[in-house]
Enzyme design. Structure first.
Site, PDB file in Angstrom:
ATOM      1  N   ASP A 189       4.954  15.166   0.329  1.00 41.77           N
ATOM      2  CA  ASP A 189       5.599  16.484   0.277  1.00 41.77           C
ATOM      3  C   ASP A 189       5.900  16.964   1.697  1.00 41.77           C
ATOM      4  OD1 ASP A 189       5.024  16.574  -2.592  1.00 41.77           O
ATOM      5  OD2 ASP A 189       2.950  16.801  -1.937  1.00 41.77           O
ATOM      6  N   HIS A 210      -0.577  19.188  -5.136  1.00 38.37           N
ATOM      7  CA  HIS A 210       0.549  18.239  -5.159  1.00 38.37           C
ATOM      8  C   HIS A 210       1.160  18.316  -6.555  1.00 38.37           C
ATOM      9  CE1 HIS A 210       3.058  14.760  -4.907  1.00 38.37           C
ATOM     10  NE2 HIS A 210       2.431  14.208  -5.919  1.00 38.37           N
ATOM     11  N   VAL A 242      -4.117   9.056  -4.409  1.00 36.40           N
ATOM     12  CA  VAL A 242      -2.661   9.133  -4.572  1.00 36.40           C
ATOM     13  C   VAL A 242      -2.316   9.368  -6.045  1.00 36.40           C
ATOM     14  CG1 VAL A 242      -0.504   7.816  -4.339  1.00 36.40           C
ATOM     15  CG2 VAL A 242      -2.279   7.609  -2.590  1.00 36.40           C
ATOM     16  N   ARG A 298       1.145  10.746 -17.047  1.00 40.67           N
ATOM     17  CA  ARG A 298       1.376  11.654 -18.171  1.00 40.67           C
ATOM     18  C   ARG A 298       2.461  11.048 -19.051  1.00 40.67           C
ATOM     19  NH1 ARG A 298       1.024  17.531 -18.869  1.00 40.67           N
ATOM     20  NH2 ARG A 298       0.390  17.760 -16.724  1.00 40.67           N
ATOM     21  N   GLN A 331     -15.119   5.599 -10.667  1.00 41.22           N
ATOM     22  CA  GLN A 331     -14.760   5.119  -9.320  1.00 41.22           C
ATOM     23  C   GLN A 331     -15.516   5.903  -8.252  1.00 41.22           C
ATOM     24  OE1 GLN A 331     -10.475   4.894  -8.892  1.00 41.22           O
ATOM     25  NE2 GLN A 331     -10.343   3.111 -10.228  1.00 41.22           N
ATOM     26  N   GLY A 354      -5.117   0.112  -8.490  1.00 41.68           N
ATOM     27  CA  GLY A 354      -3.751   0.064  -9.017  1.00 41.68           C
ATOM     28  C   GLY A 354      -2.890  -0.828  -8.143  1.00 41.68           C
ATOM     29  N   ARG A 393       8.803  14.980   3.034  1.00 33.72           N
ATOM     30  CA  ARG A 393      10.043  15.421   2.376  1.00 33.72           C
ATOM     31  C   ARG A 393      10.517  16.746   2.968  1.00 33.72           C
ATOM     32  NH1 ARG A 393       7.839  14.106  -3.771  1.00 33.72           N
ATOM     33  NH2 ARG A 393       8.800  12.026  -3.953  1.00 33.72           N
TER      34      ARG A 393
HETATM   35  P1  NDP Z   1       2.810   3.653  -9.467  1.00 32.32           P
HETATM   36  O1  NDP Z   1       2.258   2.646  -8.541  1.00 32.32           O
HETATM   37  O2  NDP Z   1       4.248   3.983  -9.414  1.00 32.32           O
HETATM   38  O3  NDP Z   1       2.022   5.045  -9.316  1.00 32.32           O
HETATM   39  C1  NDP Z   1       0.604   5.088  -9.295  1.00 32.32           C
HETATM   40  C2  NDP Z   1       0.149   6.519  -9.267  1.00 32.32           C
HETATM   41  O4  NDP Z   1       0.617   7.181  -8.089  1.00 32.32           O
HETATM   42  C3  NDP Z   1       0.640   7.365 -10.443  1.00 32.32           C
HETATM   43  O5  NDP Z   1      -0.463   8.131 -10.901  1.00 32.32           O
HETATM   44  C4  NDP Z   1       1.662   8.257  -9.824  1.00 32.32           C
HETATM   45  O6  NDP Z   1       1.676   9.522 -10.467  1.00 32.32           O
HETATM   46  C5  NDP Z   1       1.097   8.448  -8.460  1.00 32.32           C
HETATM   47  N1  NDP Z   1       1.989   9.050  -7.483  1.00 32.32           N
HETATM   48  C6  NDP Z   1       1.610   9.960  -6.565  1.00 32.32           C
HETATM   49  N2  NDP Z   1       2.608  10.355  -5.827  1.00 32.32           N
HETATM   50  C7  NDP Z   1       3.681   9.696  -6.279  1.00 32.32           C
HETATM   51  C8  NDP Z   1       5.025   9.706  -5.920  1.00 32.32           C
HETATM   52  N3  NDP Z   1       5.481  10.484  -4.985  1.00 32.32           N
HETATM   53  N4  NDP Z   1       5.854   8.889  -6.558  1.00 32.32           N
HETATM   54  C9  NDP Z   1       5.411   8.110  -7.531  1.00 32.32           C
HETATM   55  N5  NDP Z   1       4.148   8.077  -7.930  1.00 32.32           N
HETATM   56  C10 NDP Z   1       3.285   8.866  -7.323  1.00 32.32           C
HETATM   57  O7  NDP Z   1       2.426   3.301 -10.946  1.00 32.32           O
HETATM   58  P2  NDP Z   1       2.486   1.900 -11.708  1.00 32.32           P
HETATM   59  O8  NDP Z   1       2.429   2.264 -13.139  1.00 32.32           O
HETATM   60  O9  NDP Z   1       3.561   1.033 -11.165  1.00 32.32           O
HETATM   61  O10 NDP Z   1       1.137   1.204 -11.284  1.00 32.32           O
HETATM   62  C11 NDP Z   1      -0.105   1.716 -11.599  1.00 32.32           C
HETATM   63  C12 NDP Z   1      -1.090   0.570 -11.533  1.00 32.32           C
HETATM   64  O11 NDP Z   1      -2.376   1.137 -11.620  1.00 32.32           O
HETATM   65  C13 NDP Z   1      -0.956  -0.424 -12.676  1.00 32.32           C
HETATM   66  O12 NDP Z   1      -0.935  -1.719 -12.111  1.00 32.32           O
HETATM   67  C14 NDP Z   1      -2.225  -0.197 -13.496  1.00 32.32           C
HETATM   68  O13 NDP Z   1      -2.707  -1.390 -14.056  1.00 32.32           O
HETATM   69  C15 NDP Z   1      -3.145   0.300 -12.434  1.00 32.32           C
HETATM   70  N6  NDP Z   1      -4.296   1.090 -12.840  1.00 32.32           N
HETATM   71  C16 NDP Z   1      -5.464   0.733 -12.239  1.00 32.32           C
HETATM   72  C17 NDP Z   1      -6.612   1.393 -12.497  1.00 32.32           C
HETATM   73  C18 NDP Z   1      -7.842   0.941 -11.839  1.00 32.32           C
HETATM   74  O14 NDP Z   1      -7.792   0.281 -10.797  1.00 32.32           O
HETATM   75  N7  NDP Z   1      -9.004   1.260 -12.378  1.00 32.32           N
HETATM   76  C19 NDP Z   1      -6.634   2.530 -13.438  1.00 32.32           C
HETATM   77  C20 NDP Z   1      -5.353   2.858 -13.972  1.00 32.32           C
HETATM   78  C21 NDP Z   1      -4.214   2.160 -13.666  1.00 32.32           C
HETATM   79  P3  NDP Z   1       2.878   9.979 -11.450  1.00 32.32           P
HETATM   80  O15 NDP Z   1       2.869   8.973 -12.573  1.00 32.32           O
HETATM   81  O16 NDP Z   1       2.487  11.345 -11.868  1.00 32.32           O
HETATM   82  O17 NDP Z   1       4.123   9.935 -10.628  1.00 32.32           O
END
Ligand code: NDP
Length: 328
Positions: free
Chosen positions: A159, A187, A129, A92, A112, A11, A162
């Site tokens: 957490d 979490h 994460v 979600r 993965q 990601g 925080r």
């Molecule tokens: P973010 O980078 O904001 O978040 C990524 C993940 O971290 C989410 O699941 C999010 O959960 C989680 N998370 C954990 N703790 C926290 C926190 N305190 N605050 C915010 N997020 C938290 O998401 P983006 O949508 O900006 O980026 C996700 C990227 O992942 C995209 O570029 C997508 O293409 C990529 N992706 C890659 C995959 C892979 O490599 N195979 C698979 C799926 C996606 P929550 O949404 O519950 O906050």
């Protein structure tokens, strides 16, 4: 000179990835004298943005950054990985049931886990994460039978941080004066930040606070719902603080906790404190020489017991759900 450490980030093109990669490359993840190779894993739609981030990483001319590889193939992304930060996950969306969320993430974390099993270095350390982080970590761990289970961890450090910040504000202490705080459980909103063993400038935190109503009605919900409060204020979810916590988690795991202090990590339970063996739950841990140990022998009062049990119950239900879906 030291051999570079291979760090894989999934990601990588997301917002947490953007806040994370520059700090890894500048030496904050492992230490100021440890060179790194970055492996950025993305889904095909994320590759172009990841390339843009890699261009910016190049432009920083970080002395510790040796090379960057970008891929959408998990077998390539985890090849020789020493540290893997699994950030990318399926969020979600409105109207999504828990089962849908778990199976969507199973489709990410199971392959993965297998790719880590088949390609990572022998000393691989994994931090999940992406949410639901504890159960995603369990799915990945179950798909990696050749990797010791304890190498799969989930992030509760945000957490933890925080809770330290809230407790410091309440008591007027400096954050550096707060020690031995614990996040227990999942979490999620059921997590339990425990101050009964924490210290504020060497004094018992619960005694310093001496306010169980604040604890139950303000402190615990503020810590547990902080993510939602940040979305409300910022119009986007927390990213820099999440990335910072990921850095802290791995840095502490690799470099050790300070004498007299501990941290919180989501780790496979060994049955300590009545948490069923195998589920990935947050515990108080000390770390040394790249290994962690659960802090043993803490006296758990009734207030804490009920809250730990509730969060662990949620984790057990998530485990049962992914088992039913054939993900573990
Ligand atoms: P973010 O980078 O904001 O978040 C990524 C993940 O971290 C989410 O699941 C999010 O959960 C989680 N998370 C954990 N703790 C926290 C926190 N305190 N605050 C915010 N997020 C938290 O998401 P983006 O949508 O900006 O980026 C996700 C990227 O992942 C995209 O570029 C997508 O293409 C990529 N992706 C890659 C995959 C892979 O490599 N195979 C698979 C799926 C996606 P929550 O949404 O519950 O906050």
């Amino acid at each position: 000179t030291r051999t570079p450490v291979n760090v894989t980030v999934t990601g990588a093109a997301g917002q947490i990835g953007y806040a994370l990669l520059f700090r890894i490359a500048s030496g904050h993840l492992l230490g100021p004298d440890v060179p790194v190779n970055l492996r950025l894993l993305e889904i095909p739609q994320g590759l172009k943005a990841a390339e843009g981030t890699a261009m910016e990483l190049d432009d920083c001319a970080f002395p510790l950054l040796r090379n960057i590889e970008i891929t959408d193939d998990a077998n390539v992304g985890f090849a020789g990985a020493n540290v893997a930060l699994l950030v990318g996950a399926r969020p979600r969306t409105k109207g999504m049931e828990r089962g849908d969320l778990l199976s969507a993430n199973g489709g990410i974390f199971k392959p993965q886990g297998k790719a880590i099993n088949d390609n990572a270095a022998d000393d691989i350390k994994v931090l999940v994460v992406g949410n639901p982080a504890n159960t995603n970590a369990l799915i990945a761990q179950a798909a990696a039978p050749d990797v010791p289970a304890e190498r799969f961890t989930a992030m509760t450090r945000l957490d933890h941080n925080r809770a330290i910040s809230q407790l410091a504000a309440k008591t007027g202490a400096a954050v550096s004066d707060i020690k031995r705080l614990t996040i227990w459980g999942n979490h999620s909103a059921t997590q339990y930040p425990d101050i009964f063993h924490a210290e504020v400038a060497g004094k018992n935190a619960a005694e310093v606070v001496n306010d169980e109503v604040w604890l139950a009605d303000t402190f615990i919900p503020t810590v547990a719902k902080r993510g939602a409060a940040i979305i409300e204020a910022r119009g986007a979810s927390s990213a820099a603080s999440a990335a910072n916590a990921a850095i802290d988690h791995v840095h502490t795991w690799v470099n050790g906790t300070a004498e007299g202090d501990w941290t919180s990590m989501g780790i496979p339970s060994d049955g300590s404190y009545g948490v069923p063996e195998g589920i990935i739950s947050s515990f108080p841990v000390t770390t040394k020489d790249g290994k962690y140990e659960i802090v043993q022998g803490l006296d758990i009062n009734a207030f804490s017991r009920a809250r730990i049990d509730a969060s662990v119950q949620e984790l057990t239900e998530e485990r049962d759900a992914v088992r039913e879906l054939g993900l573990i």
